[in-house]
Design an enzyme around this catalytic site. Structure first.
Site, PDB file in Angstrom:
ATOM      1  N   TYR A 170       0.735  -1.266  -0.032  1.00 61.07           N
ATOM      2  CA  TYR A 170       0.170   0.012  -0.018  1.00 61.07           C
ATOM      3  C   TYR A 170       0.877   1.206  -0.056  1.00 61.07           C
ATOM      4  O   TYR A 170       0.614   2.180  -0.671  1.00 61.07           O
ATOM      5  CB  TYR A 170      -1.002  -0.123   1.383  1.00 61.07           C
ATOM      6  CG  TYR A 170      -1.974   0.898   1.437  1.00 61.07           C
ATOM      7  CD1 TYR A 170      -3.349   1.056   0.356  1.00 61.07           C
ATOM      8  CD2 TYR A 170      -1.975   2.082   2.129  1.00 61.07           C
ATOM      9  CE1 TYR A 170      -4.227   1.994   0.650  1.00 61.07           C
ATOM     10  CE2 TYR A 170      -2.879   2.987   2.051  1.00 61.07           C
ATOM     11  CZ  TYR A 170      -3.982   2.965   1.596  1.00 61.07           C
ATOM     12  OH  TYR A 170      -4.947   3.993   1.669  1.00 61.07           O
ATOM     13  N   LYS A 179       0.961   4.125  -2.791  1.00 58.73           N
ATOM     14  CA  LYS A 179       0.586   5.519  -2.627  1.00 58.73           C
ATOM     15  C   LYS A 179       1.773   6.529  -2.974  1.00 58.73           C
ATOM     16  O   LYS A 179       1.441   7.528  -3.172  1.00 58.73           O
ATOM     17  CB  LYS A 179       0.052   5.632  -1.137  1.00 58.73           C
ATOM     18  CG  LYS A 179      -1.196   4.829  -0.836  1.00 58.73           C
ATOM     19  CD  LYS A 179      -2.380   5.291  -1.925  1.00 58.73           C
ATOM     20  CE  LYS A 179      -3.538   4.698  -1.654  1.00 58.73           C
ATOM     21  NZ  LYS A 179      -4.638   5.144  -2.582  1.00 58.73           N
TER      22      LYS A 179
END
Length: 252
Positions: free
Chosen positions: A154, A158
């Site tokens: 993640y 991001k």
């Protein structure tokens, strides 16, 4: 306010959380909103909410990590709306685990849904915005881009969003298209609620613990993120491009 009257917006991951709040906000300010999720049915409730408040929205189903589906989606939206003025790349998932336990599938899926989808969606939409010589793209990053234990996939996705945002702003700026990103901190959403359950606490307990590390001593709400997205998508931010705005209650 009516900053988006006569404008057409497309929001991915619009069925719940930040995506739903963003769809509501844009519709409240006058936009016709295309709400995208894995299936159109998942957006039924947000479409109804927008209609009740006098707004206009339509639901679309799409796996935004699949290039063929994305191209078909954008074609359908342009056929129905005539144009796309705002794209909000919000679709996202988590598959948290420590590195030594993380599977290749969990890595690939998170990168595909959180990062690849923004590339695919923007690539499909930009051709229409370039022809119009106008448009605004807002990508969803996260404070996790700075690193977060158990979120190698993640965090990488991001962080990638921020690099993608800066690059697309350089490439599309000459055609009047702005590209920015929002990086929320802890926000009370179904995603963070699921994280709480996974670690064995209630969402309320999880939020209370997180709040202790936030200068404002509370977690964020989806509407607060949607307000910043709306600003960046609006003409109020007409000279803002290539930026990532952290919205995290002052956390460093």
């Amino acid at each position: 306010m009516s900053r988006f009257t006569g404008k057409y917006a497309l929001v991915t991951g619009a069925a719940r959380g930040i995506g739903a709040a963003t769809a509501r906000r844009l519709a409240t300010e006058g936009a016709v909103v295309g709400c995208v999720d894995l299936t159109a049915a998942r957006c039924a409730s947000i479409i109804d909410e927008i209609a009740v408040t006098g707004g206009s929205a339509a639901a679309f189903g799409c796996d935004v990590s699949d290039s063929g589906q994305v191209e078909a989606l954008v074609s359908d939206v342009v056929t129905e709306f005539g144009r796309i003025d705002v794209l909000v790349n919000n679709a996202g998932i988590t598959r948290d685990n420590l590195l030594f336990r993380m599977s290749e599938d969990d890595w690939d899926k998170v990168i595909d849904v959180n990062l690849k989808s923004a590339f695919l969606m923007t690539r499909a939409v930009q051709k229409h915005m370039v022809d119009q010589r106008s448009g605004a793209v807002v990508n969803m990053s996260s404070r996790s881009a700075l690193g977060n234990r158990g979120q190698a996939n993640y965090a990488a996705a991001k962080a990638g969003i921020q690099g993608l945002t800066a690059t697309l702003a350089l490439e599309l700026g000459p055609f009047g298209v702005r590209v920015n990103a929002v990086a929320p901190g802890y926000v009370a959403t179904p995603m963070t609620e699921a994280t709480a359950v996974r670690v064995g606490v209630t969402p309320e307990e999880h939020q209370a613990a997180a709040a202790q590390a936030i200068p404002l001593r509370r977690v964020g709400q989806p509407t607060e993120i949607a307000a910043v997205v709306a600003f960046l998508a609006s003409d109020d931010a007409s000279y803002v491009s290539g930026q990532t705005v952290y919205v995290n209650g002052g956390a460093r």
